[in-house]
Scaffold this motif. Structure first.
Motif, PDB file in Angstrom:
ATOM      1  N   UNK A  83      68.583 -50.349  28.486  1.00 14.56           N
ATOM      2  CA  UNK A  83      67.258 -50.601  27.891  1.00 14.56           C
ATOM      3  C   UNK A  83      66.716 -51.982  28.214  1.00 14.56           C
ATOM      4  N   UNK A  84      67.543 -52.861  28.800  1.00 18.42           N
ATOM      5  CA  UNK A  84      67.073 -54.191  29.182  1.00 18.42           C
ATOM      6  C   UNK A  84      67.628 -55.329  28.362  1.00 18.42           C
ATOM      7  N   UNK A  85      68.580 -55.044  27.454  1.00 21.80           N
ATOM      8  CA  UNK A  85      69.103 -56.097  26.575  1.00 21.80           C
ATOM      9  C   UNK A  85      69.760 -57.223  27.372  1.00 21.80           C
ATOM     10  N   UNK A  86      70.668 -56.859  28.275  1.00 23.72           N
ATOM     11  CA  UNK A  86      71.374 -57.892  29.040  1.00 23.72           C
ATOM     12  C   UNK A  86      70.421 -58.664  29.933  1.00 23.72           C
ATOM     13  N   UNK A  87      69.458 -57.955  30.517  1.00 24.06           N
ATOM     14  CA  UNK A  87      68.470 -58.632  31.372  1.00 24.06           C
ATOM     15  C   UNK A  87      67.713 -59.682  30.578  1.00 24.06           C
ATOM     16  N   UNK A  88      67.287 -59.324  29.373  1.00 20.44           N
ATOM     17  CA  UNK A  88      66.551 -60.285  28.547  1.00 20.44           C
ATOM     18  C   UNK A  88      67.429 -61.476  28.182  1.00 20.44           C
ATOM     19  N   UNK A  89      68.671 -61.243  27.784  1.00 24.85           N
ATOM     20  CA  UNK A  89      69.554 -62.353  27.418  1.00 24.85           C
ATOM     21  C   UNK A  89      69.804 -63.269  28.614  1.00 24.85           C
ATOM     22  N   UNK A  90      69.972 -62.698  29.793  1.00 22.16           N
ATOM     23  CA  UNK A  90      70.202 -63.527  30.978  1.00 22.16           C
ATOM     24  C   UNK A  90      68.974 -64.380  31.295  1.00 22.16           C
ATOM     25  N   UNK A  91      67.787 -63.843  31.042  1.00 22.08           N
ATOM     26  CA  UNK A  91      66.577 -64.641  31.223  1.00 22.08           C
ATOM     27  C   UNK A  91      66.496 -65.750  30.181  1.00 22.08           C
ATOM     28  N   UNK A  92      66.817 -65.423  28.918  1.00 20.64           N
ATOM     29  CA  UNK A  92      66.805 -66.435  27.863  1.00 20.64           C
ATOM     30  C   UNK A  92      67.809 -67.546  28.149  1.00 20.64           C
ATOM     31  N   UNK A  93      68.919 -67.190  28.813  1.00 18.00           N
ATOM     32  CA  UNK A  93      69.947 -68.177  29.136  1.00 18.00           C
ATOM     33  C   UNK A  93      69.611 -68.982  30.383  1.00 18.00           C
ATOM     34  N   UNK A  94      68.596 -68.553  31.130  1.00 15.25           N
ATOM     35  CA  UNK A  94      68.258 -69.240  32.364  1.00 15.25           C
ATOM     36  C   UNK A  94      69.149 -68.869  33.528  1.00 15.25           C
ATOM     37  N   UNK A  95      69.923 -67.776  33.394  1.00 14.95           N
ATOM     38  CA  UNK A  95      70.800 -67.329  34.474  1.00 14.95           C
ATOM     39  C   UNK A  95      70.054 -66.484  35.499  1.00 14.95           C
ATOM     40  N   UNK A  96      68.880 -66.029  35.148  1.00 12.65           N
ATOM     41  CA  UNK A  96      68.076 -65.202  36.035  1.00 12.65           C
ATOM     42  C   UNK A  96      66.623 -65.665  35.908  1.00 12.65           C
ATOM     43  N   UNK A  97      65.812 -65.294  36.859  1.00 14.80           N
ATOM     44  CA  UNK A  97      64.403 -65.665  36.842  1.00 14.80           C
ATOM     45  C   UNK A  97      63.551 -64.406  36.745  1.00 14.80           C
ATOM     46  N   UNK A 149      65.716 -56.912  16.545  1.00 10.78           N
ATOM     47  CA  UNK A 149      64.801 -56.492  17.591  1.00 10.78           C
ATOM     48  C   UNK A 149      65.403 -55.261  18.256  1.00 10.78           C
ATOM     49  N   UNK A 150      64.554 -54.408  18.773  1.00 10.13           N
ATOM     50  CA  UNK A 150      65.009 -53.207  19.465  1.00 10.13           C
ATOM     51  C   UNK A 150      64.384 -53.155  20.849  1.00 10.13           C
ATOM     52  N   UNK A 151      65.209 -52.797  21.836  1.00 16.79           N
ATOM     53  CA  UNK A 151      64.694 -52.602  23.182  1.00 16.79           C
ATOM     54  C   UNK A 151      64.731 -51.123  23.525  1.00 16.79           C
ATOM     55  N   UNK A 152      63.684 -50.677  24.189  1.00 17.32           N
ATOM     56  CA  UNK A 152      63.616 -49.295  24.639  1.00 17.32           C
ATOM     57  C   UNK A 152      62.878 -49.252  25.958  1.00 17.32           C
ATOM     58  N   UNK A 153      63.559 -48.763  26.993  1.00 12.56           N
ATOM     59  CA  UNK A 153      62.956 -48.637  28.322  1.00 12.56           C
ATOM     60  C   UNK A 153      62.324 -49.940  28.794  1.00 12.56           C
ATOM     61  N   UNK A 154      63.025 -51.046  28.572  1.00 11.10           N
ATOM     62  CA  UNK A 154      62.555 -52.334  29.055  1.00 11.10           C
ATOM     63  C   UNK A 154      61.475 -52.988  28.231  1.00 11.10           C
ATOM     64  N   UNK A 155      61.152 -52.381  27.085  1.00 11.49           N
ATOM     65  CA  UNK A 155      60.114 -52.925  26.210  1.00 11.49           C
ATOM     66  C   UNK A 155      60.739 -53.407  24.913  1.00 11.49           C
ATOM     67  N   UNK A 156      60.294 -54.552  24.425  1.00 11.55           N
ATOM     68  CA  UNK A 156      60.801 -55.131  23.193  1.00 11.55           C
ATOM     69  C   UNK A 156      59.946 -54.684  22.020  1.00 11.55           C
ATOM     70  N   UNK A 157      60.624 -54.145  21.006  1.00 13.42           N
ATOM     71  CA  UNK A 157      59.941 -53.587  19.842  1.00 13.42           C
ATOM     72  C   UNK A 157      60.400 -54.340  18.602  1.00 13.42           C
ATOM     73  N   UNK A 158      59.466 -54.683  17.728  1.00 10.05           N
ATOM     74  CA  UNK A 158      59.819 -55.395  16.499  1.00 10.05           C
ATOM     75  C   UNK A 158      60.345 -54.427  15.467  1.00 10.05           C
TER      76      UNK A 158
END
Length: 240
Positions: free
Chosen positions: A58-72, A221-230
């Motif tokens: 759903x994109x959770x790891x991708x978002x965390x890696x961006x928040x960590x600055x490990x990915x752009x 927070x919930x992720x679904x299909x790459x979208x962040x939902x409150x």
């Protein structure tokens, strides 16, 4: 195209540990391209305790890696101005705990915990003393001389948490840190993370599939299909 970004815990810009606006991340190109994030906007305030849930992929790891600055990101902006870091590039005050094994096999636990400090310019003996102090605070001093192959899954994860905490981060990110642990061991790891965040005054964002872990966080927070939902947690109002 419809804007699917979601204003998550929006606060003034000067009251944010990290702020993301319209983040998108695509892997590959052409017909092989995979869109992992769709225009995600979020704000992590100081002292946050956020659990991020969602199915695999759903994109959770991708978002965390961006928040960590490990990915752009492929598109959008991310800023760590609340950490005193640069608007682009990873600040040193962010720590990431991975789901799987992340300890170097040829170093003992104390050396593994000290390694990021040494790489950051801290003298070796000073870093080793700091690593020993963190392990004692986590009641893991007995692990200091052990090699990773001698550790149980829970012990290895506690060592990985210690390595992150040794750098005294202002933002702690944890990607499914209990995913490979039994319930009791996982619960202890979450307690360690929460206590450490309290001690450091750090914000904590953790991704998880475990309902028991979600129950320990007041903001979800919930992720679904790459979208962040409150999704407000207990005692929280709906996000603005």
């Amino acid at each position: 195209m419809k804007d699917t970004s979601s204003p998550m815990t929006e606060r003034p810009a000067d009251d944010a540990v990290v702020r993301c606006t319209g983040l998108a991340r695509t892997f590959g190109s052409g017909r092989a391209a995979t869109v992992a994030l769709h225009r995600v906007s979020c704000t992590v305030p100081p002292g946050a305790r956020i659990a991020l849930s969602g199915p695999s992929g759903s994109g959770k790891s991708t978002l965390l890696h961006l928040l960590a600055g490990l990915d752009e990101p492929t598109a959008g902006e991310i800023s760590w101005s609340g950490l005193g870091g640069p608007p682009h590039g990873r600040p040193g005050t962010v720590g990431l705990v991975f789901q799987g094994p992340s300890l170097l096999p040829d170093l003992d636990v104390r050396e593994n915990v000290a390694l990021p400090l040494i790489l950051g310019g801290t003298p070796e003996q000073t870093a080793l003393r700091a690593a020993g102090d963190v392990l004692r605070r986590l009641q893991a001093a007995d692990l200091a001389a052990k090699l990773p192959e001698e550790l149980s899954g829970g012990q290895a994860q506690r060592a990985a948490v210690a390595r992150v905490l040794a750098g005294r981060p202002a933002l702690i990110l944890a990607d499914e840190p209990t995913g490979q642990l039994d319930h009791q061991t996982g619960d202890r790891v979450i307690t360690v993370l929460l206590n450490a965040a309290d001690e450091l005054g750090a914000a904590l964002v953790i991704s998880t599939h475990d309902p028991a872990v979600l129950d320990r966080f007041t903001e979800r927070w919930t992720m679904r299909d790459g979208t962040l939902i409150a999704a407000p947690g207990p005692g929280k109002g709906a996000p603005s």
